[in-house]
Design a protein around this motif. Sequence first.
Motif, PDB file in Angstrom:
ATOM      1  N   GLN A 178       0.820  -1.654   0.395  1.00 56.82           N
ATOM      2  CA  GLN A 178      -0.439  -0.001  -0.034  1.00 56.82           C
ATOM      3  C   GLN A 178       1.045   0.891   0.099  1.00 56.82           C
ATOM      4  OE1 GLN A 178      -2.768   0.628   3.251  1.00 56.82           O
ATOM      5  NE2 GLN A 178      -3.748   1.704   2.146  1.00 56.82           N
ATOM      6  N   VAL A 179       0.536   2.148  -1.000  1.00 59.61           N
ATOM      7  CA  VAL A 179       1.563   3.215  -1.475  1.00 59.61           C
ATOM      8  C   VAL A 179       0.767   4.122  -0.894  1.00 59.61           C
ATOM      9  CG1 VAL A 179       3.296   4.171  -2.846  1.00 59.61           C
ATOM     10  CG2 VAL A 179       2.683   2.069  -2.946  1.00 59.61           C
ATOM     11  N   ASN A 180       2.187   5.200  -0.349  1.00 56.14           N
ATOM     12  CA  ASN A 180       1.360   6.417   0.325  1.00 56.14           C
ATOM     13  C   ASN A 180       1.770   7.677  -1.056  1.00 56.14           C
ATOM     14  OD1 ASN A 180       0.803   9.317   0.912  1.00 56.14           O
ATOM     15  ND2 ASN A 180       1.520   8.748   2.949  1.00 56.14           N
ATOM     16  N   PRO A 181       1.058   7.561  -1.742  1.00 54.28           N
ATOM     17  CA  PRO A 181       1.493   8.842  -2.754  1.00 54.28           C
ATOM     18  C   PRO A 181       2.524  10.214  -2.852  1.00 54.28           C
ATOM     19  CG  PRO A 181      -0.695   8.578  -2.813  1.00 54.28           C
ATOM     20  CD  PRO A 181      -0.331   8.018  -1.726  1.00 54.28           C
ATOM     21  N   ARG A 182       1.740  10.648  -1.342  1.00 50.86           N
ATOM     22  CA  ARG A 182       2.534  11.913  -1.335  1.00 50.86           C
ATOM     23  C   ARG A 182       4.268  11.539  -0.697  1.00 50.86           C
ATOM     24  NH1 ARG A 182      -2.077  15.110   1.872  1.00 50.86           N
ATOM     25  NH2 ARG A 182      -3.726  14.703   0.276  1.00 50.86           N
ATOM     26  N   ALA A 183       4.016  10.191   0.183  1.00 53.95           N
ATOM     27  CA  ALA A 183       5.920  10.539   0.568  1.00 53.95           C
ATOM     28  C   ALA A 183       6.360  10.278  -0.515  1.00 53.95           C
ATOM     29  CB  ALA A 183       5.276   9.255   1.153  1.00 53.95           C
ATOM     30  N   LEU A 184       5.613   9.075  -1.456  1.00 54.57           N
ATOM     31  CA  LEU A 184       6.776   8.478  -2.769  1.00 54.57           C
ATOM     32  C   LEU A 184       7.070   9.626  -3.633  1.00 54.57           C
ATOM     33  CD1 LEU A 184       7.276   6.271  -4.214  1.00 54.57           C
ATOM     34  CD2 LEU A 184       5.177   6.225  -5.736  1.00 54.57           C
ATOM     35  N   ALA A 185       5.986  10.906  -3.949  1.00 54.46           N
ATOM     36  CA  ALA A 185       6.057  11.342  -4.521  1.00 54.46           C
ATOM     37  C   ALA A 185       7.319  12.734  -4.245  1.00 54.46           C
ATOM     38  CB  ALA A 185       4.996  12.823  -4.566  1.00 54.46           C
ATOM     39  N   SER A 186       7.549  12.629  -2.564  1.00 53.78           N
ATOM     40  CA  SER A 186       8.366  13.696  -2.011  1.00 53.78           C
ATOM     41  C   SER A 186      10.135  13.181  -2.116  1.00 53.78           C
ATOM     42  CB  SER A 186       7.676  14.060  -0.695  1.00 53.78           C
ATOM     43  OG  SER A 186       7.783  12.547   0.505  1.00 53.78           O
ATOM     44  N   ASN A 187      10.099  11.506  -1.949  1.00 51.19           N
ATOM     45  CA  ASN A 187      11.164  11.058  -2.660  1.00 51.19           C
ATOM     46  C   ASN A 187      11.907  10.730  -4.320  1.00 51.19           C
ATOM     47  OD1 ASN A 187      11.913  10.153   0.184  1.00 51.19           O
ATOM     48  ND2 ASN A 187      10.542   8.822  -0.164  1.00 51.19           N
ATOM     49  N   ALA A 188      10.759  10.821  -4.968  1.00 49.52           N
ATOM     50  CA  ALA A 188      11.510  11.397  -6.696  1.00 49.52           C
ATOM     51  C   ALA A 188      12.166  12.541  -6.801  1.00 49.52           C
ATOM     52  CB  ALA A 188      10.019  11.373  -7.283  1.00 49.52           C
TER      53      ALA A 188
END
Length: 197
Positions: A187-197
Amino acid sequence: MNPSRLFILRPVATSLLMVAILLAGAIAYRLLPLSALPEVDYPTIQVVTFYPGASPDVATSSITAPLERQFGQMPGLKQMSSTSSGGASVITLQFSLDLTLDVAEQEVQAAINAASNFLPADLPAPPSTTRSIRRTHRSSLWHHLQDDAAAAGAEPRRYASRAEALAASRVGLVTLSGGQRPAVRVQVNPRALASNA
């Protein structure tokens, strides 16, 4: 000398001889080795197709059904049965006795080639054919594995998968069913994933 003269002159001996022949025939008939299921080598071919990740419904509709349509048009086909499971399809074809196994295998391969346009494009390998062993002596062996301590039955399935490869080299077909395959759900948190990109 006439050979029948002896039987005409001795009617009692002739009658006793005929009774003895009838008794010997009746006893011999009872000792004949008769079998309700005689040993007959039916030309039988199994077509196995692997489609990893496919459900039984998907395997039936996208693999088994198109192949069965092509196989049904082959001359000399007496019986066809199929099994669709998760990620695999097995079709067993039995031909008439007047057809040799080599000719039957060529017909099956031609039908597979004709059905290749209707099969999924992402199959890892084309359908494979195997010659089956004598169907009159078909036997089944079932093993039930259970481990209450293992989570979701993972350990018995792992053991069965290792034993399956060994057993498949000795018998015609091995079917592994039951248990749960291990799966990973993320289950991915889109905001946390976007901040690590």
